[in-house]
Write a protein that holds these residues in place. Structure first.
Motif, short mmCIF file in Angstrom:
data_model
loop_
_atom_site.label_atom_id
_atom_site.label_comp_id
_atom_site.label_asym_id
_atom_site.label_seq_id
_atom_site.Cartn_x
_atom_site.Cartn_y
_atom_site.Cartn_z
N UNK A 82 0.87 -1.18 0.00
CA UNK A 82 0.00 0.00 0.00
C UNK A 82 0.90 1.22 0.00
N UNK A 83 0.56 2.23 -0.78
CA UNK A 83 1.31 3.48 -0.82
C UNK A 83 0.74 4.36 0.28
N UNK A 84 1.52 4.61 1.32
CA UNK A 84 1.05 5.39 2.47
C UNK A 84 0.66 6.80 2.05
N UNK A 85 -0.51 7.22 2.47
CA UNK A 85 -0.96 8.59 2.24
C UNK A 85 -1.38 8.91 0.82
N UNK A 86 -1.55 7.91 -0.01
CA UNK A 86 -1.94 8.17 -1.40
C UNK A 86 -3.39 8.62 -1.46
N UNK A 95 -8.35 0.24 -15.32
CA UNK A 95 -6.95 -0.01 -15.68
C UNK A 95 -6.58 -1.43 -15.30
N UNK A 96 -6.22 -2.20 -16.32
CA UNK A 96 -5.86 -3.60 -16.07
C UNK A 96 -4.36 -3.70 -15.82
N UNK A 97 -4.02 -4.35 -14.72
CA UNK A 97 -2.62 -4.60 -14.38
C UNK A 97 -2.36 -6.10 -14.51
N UNK A 98 -1.29 -6.44 -15.20
CA UNK A 98 -0.93 -7.84 -15.39
C UNK A 98 0.52 -8.03 -14.95
N UNK A 99 0.77 -9.12 -14.24
CA UNK A 99 2.12 -9.44 -13.78
C UNK A 99 2.35 -10.92 -14.05
N UNK A 118 -4.26 5.81 -10.77
CA UNK A 118 -3.84 6.26 -9.44
C UNK A 118 -4.15 5.21 -8.38
N UNK A 119 -5.33 4.62 -8.45
CA UNK A 119 -5.71 3.58 -7.49
C UNK A 119 -4.79 2.36 -7.66
N UNK A 120 -4.44 2.05 -8.89
CA UNK A 120 -3.49 0.97 -9.14
C UNK A 120 -2.18 1.23 -8.41
N UNK A 121 -1.59 2.42 -8.61
CA UNK A 121 -0.31 2.74 -7.96
C UNK A 121 -0.45 2.82 -6.44
N UNK A 122 -1.58 3.32 -5.95
CA UNK A 122 -1.78 3.41 -4.51
C UNK A 122 -1.85 2.03 -3.86
N UNK A 123 -2.29 1.05 -4.63
CA UNK A 123 -2.43 -0.30 -4.08
C UNK A 123 -1.24 -1.21 -4.35
N UNK A 125 2.23 0.17 -4.73
CA UNK A 125 3.50 0.85 -4.49
C UNK A 125 4.24 1.16 -5.79
N UNK A 126 5.54 1.00 -5.78
CA UNK A 126 6.38 1.29 -6.95
C UNK A 126 6.36 0.18 -8.00
N UNK A 127 5.75 -0.96 -7.69
CA UNK A 127 5.79 -2.09 -8.60
C UNK A 127 5.19 -1.75 -9.96
N UNK A 128 4.00 -1.11 -9.97
CA UNK A 128 3.37 -0.75 -11.24
C UNK A 128 3.56 0.73 -11.57
N UNK A 129 4.53 1.38 -10.96
CA UNK A 129 4.83 2.78 -11.26
C UNK A 129 6.02 2.83 -12.21
N UNK A 130 5.73 2.63 -13.47
CA UNK A 130 6.80 2.64 -14.47
C UNK A 130 6.35 3.47 -15.64
#
Length: 130
Positions: A82-86, A95-99, A118-123, A125-130
């Protein structure tokens, strides 16, 4: 026949000149312990894909070290991040995220849709922030 004997004699003399310590590193030592392919596909916007390697951190991911540092304590389960304070707007842009890939010896194949990037990145962290 004489040429063959001469060739073998030269090879026999040259063999001790090759250092005994020159050994190839095992292939597994050269490969990262974890390799993941990440994709983000917003309904409105440009889809993107990147590669994240951990142990050692690398790949095309622009925050590889930070993403790996966040994944280590949760054993690669990015859903525990979780991204604290997002704070995100209530914009609707599914937004579909695939790993896909491996985390250490475990295969990972995950896909989830978030209400917006934004909700994707907030949930995650940096993993899907590229």
């Amino acid at each position: 026949m004489a040429r063959t004997r001469l060739l073998f004699a030269c090879l026999a003399l040259a063999a001790p000149l090759v250092p005994a310590t020159a050994q190839a590193a095992p292939l597994t030592a050269l490969l990262p312990a974890s390799g993941l392919t990440l994709s983000v596909q917003p309904e409105r916007g440009t889809p993107s894909t990147t590669q994240l390697n951990c142990e050692p951190a690398g790949g095309a991911h622009r925050h590889a070290r930070q993403a790996c540092d966040q994944l280590m304590p949760v054993e690669g389960d990015f859903r525990k991040l979780r991204e604290a304070g997002a704070m995100c707007t209530m914009e609707l842009n599914p937004t579909k995220a695939t790993l896909r890939g491996k985390w250490r010896a475990k295969r990972i194949d995950f896909q989830q849709v978030y209400s917006n990037p934004c909700v994707l990145r907030a949930n995650t962290g940096k993993v899907f922030d590229f």
